[in-house]
Scaffold this motif. Sequence first.
Motif, mmCIF file in Angstrom:
data_model
loop_
_atom_site.group_PDB
_atom_site.id
_atom_site.type_symbol
_atom_site.label_atom_id
_atom_site.label_comp_id
_atom_site.label_asym_id
_atom_site.label_seq_id
_atom_site.Cartn_x
_atom_site.Cartn_y
_atom_site.Cartn_z
ATOM 1 N N GLU A 120 -33.666 -66.999 29.795
ATOM 2 C CA GLU A 120 -33.175 -67.262 31.139
ATOM 3 C C GLU A 120 -31.651 -67.300 31.126
ATOM 4 N N MET A 121 -31.061 -66.744 32.152
ATOM 5 C CA MET A 121 -29.609 -66.732 32.268
ATOM 6 C C MET A 121 -29.129 -68.126 32.638
ATOM 7 N N GLY A 122 -28.060 -68.558 32.032
ATOM 8 C CA GLY A 122 -27.468 -69.846 32.357
ATOM 9 C C GLY A 122 -28.127 -71.018 31.650
ATOM 10 N N LYS A 123 -29.237 -70.783 31.009
ATOM 11 C CA LYS A 123 -29.908 -71.869 30.302
ATOM 12 C C LYS A 123 -29.415 -71.887 28.866
ATOM 13 N N LYS A 124 -28.864 -73.003 28.476
ATOM 14 C CA LYS A 124 -28.326 -73.122 27.126
ATOM 15 C C LYS A 124 -29.436 -73.486 26.160
ATOM 16 N N LYS A 125 -29.232 -73.110 24.905
ATOM 17 C CA LYS A 125 -30.201 -73.466 23.872
ATOM 18 C C LYS A 125 -30.166 -74.971 23.660
ATOM 19 N N GLU A 126 -31.327 -75.538 23.398
ATOM 20 C CA GLU A 126 -31.399 -76.969 23.160
ATOM 21 C C GLU A 126 -30.799 -77.301 21.803
ATOM 22 N N GLN A 127 -29.941 -78.273 21.778
ATOM 23 C CA GLN A 127 -29.373 -78.743 20.522
ATOM 24 C C GLN A 127 -30.387 -79.671 19.874
ATOM 25 N N LYS A 128 -30.623 -79.459 18.599
ATOM 26 C CA LYS A 128 -31.536 -80.346 17.889
ATOM 27 C C LYS A 128 -30.837 -81.671 17.654
ATOM 28 N N VAL A 129 -31.504 -82.737 17.988
ATOM 29 C CA VAL A 129 -30.969 -84.071 17.781
ATOM 30 C C VAL A 129 -31.468 -84.552 16.427
ATOM 31 N N PRO A 130 -30.561 -85.036 15.576
ATOM 32 C CA PRO A 130 -31.020 -85.496 14.259
ATOM 33 C C PRO A 130 -31.949 -86.697 14.396
ATOM 34 N N ARG A 131 -32.958 -86.706 13.537
ATOM 35 C CA ARG A 131 -33.907 -87.819 13.538
ATOM 36 C C ARG A 131 -33.222 -89.092 13.087
ATOM 37 N N ARG A 132 -32.350 -88.965 12.081
ATOM 38 C CA ARG A 132 -31.543 -90.100 11.650
ATOM 39 C C ARG A 132 -30.294 -89.581 10.945
ATOM 40 N N VAL A 133 -29.263 -90.401 10.940
ATOM 41 C CA VAL A 133 -27.998 -90.060 10.307
ATOM 42 C C VAL A 133 -27.784 -91.060 9.171
ATOM 43 N N ILE A 134 -27.568 -90.540 7.968
ATOM 44 C CA ILE A 134 -27.375 -91.389 6.795
ATOM 45 C C ILE A 134 -25.886 -91.437 6.492
ATOM 46 N N HIS A 135 -25.312 -92.638 6.419
ATOM 47 C CA HIS A 135 -23.897 -92.830 6.118
ATOM 48 C C HIS A 135 -23.774 -93.285 4.673
ATOM 49 N N PHE A 136 -22.969 -92.559 3.871
ATOM 50 C CA PHE A 136 -22.762 -92.889 2.470
ATOM 51 C C PHE A 136 -21.512 -93.739 2.310
ATOM 52 N N ALA A 137 -21.416 -94.434 1.168
ATOM 53 C CA ALA A 137 -20.267 -95.296 0.892
ATOM 54 C C ALA A 137 -18.986 -94.481 0.779
ATOM 55 N N SER A 138 -19.067 -93.216 0.409
ATOM 56 C CA SER A 138 -17.886 -92.374 0.261
ATOM 57 C C SER A 138 -17.343 -91.908 1.611
ATOM 58 N N GLY A 139 -18.047 -92.225 2.688
ATOM 59 C CA GLY A 139 -17.604 -91.827 4.013
ATOM 60 C C GLY A 139 -18.304 -90.595 4.530
ATOM 61 N N GLU A 140 -19.078 -89.939 3.693
ATOM 62 C CA GLU A 140 -19.800 -88.759 4.117
ATOM 63 C C GLU A 140 -21.032 -89.162 4.917
#
Length: 148
Positions: free
Chosen positions: A38-58
Amino acid sequence: MAQLSLYLTNINVSLGQNMDMEKTPGVGKDFENVELGEMGKKKEQKVPRRVIHFASGETMEEYSTDEEEEEIPEKKDLLPTVDPSKLTWGPYFWFHMWRVATSTISVCDYMGEKMASLFGITSPKYQYAIDEYYRVKKEEEEEDKDKV
């Protein structure tokens, strides 16, 4: 019976350009990339199930797989709900007796577990013998190491 007529037609498709484009050097390719959808319809962005934060900042984003998205939760209650007000006397009496019996068994099971933990009878019957065996075996291994 009605008669059914079937008409077959020949369809000829001809292209305006010659198929041998590599052989003709002056002809350029006039094709355009077109995305289907469809014209004008953007692709759905996948939402992460969870985000893991490491001690190194990554950070690392964990996305769900297609199999997890397709899973349909199973119905726990397989029996349909019954409206007791619409039952006749026999099924009405049977429904309430069954409900009282299952509730009583559930209460007895719960109380039995609580009383067993209160009196300390939740451990295996001969656990003391098993513990003694492993203790003696460990002592014998330590004595053998000391002699060598």
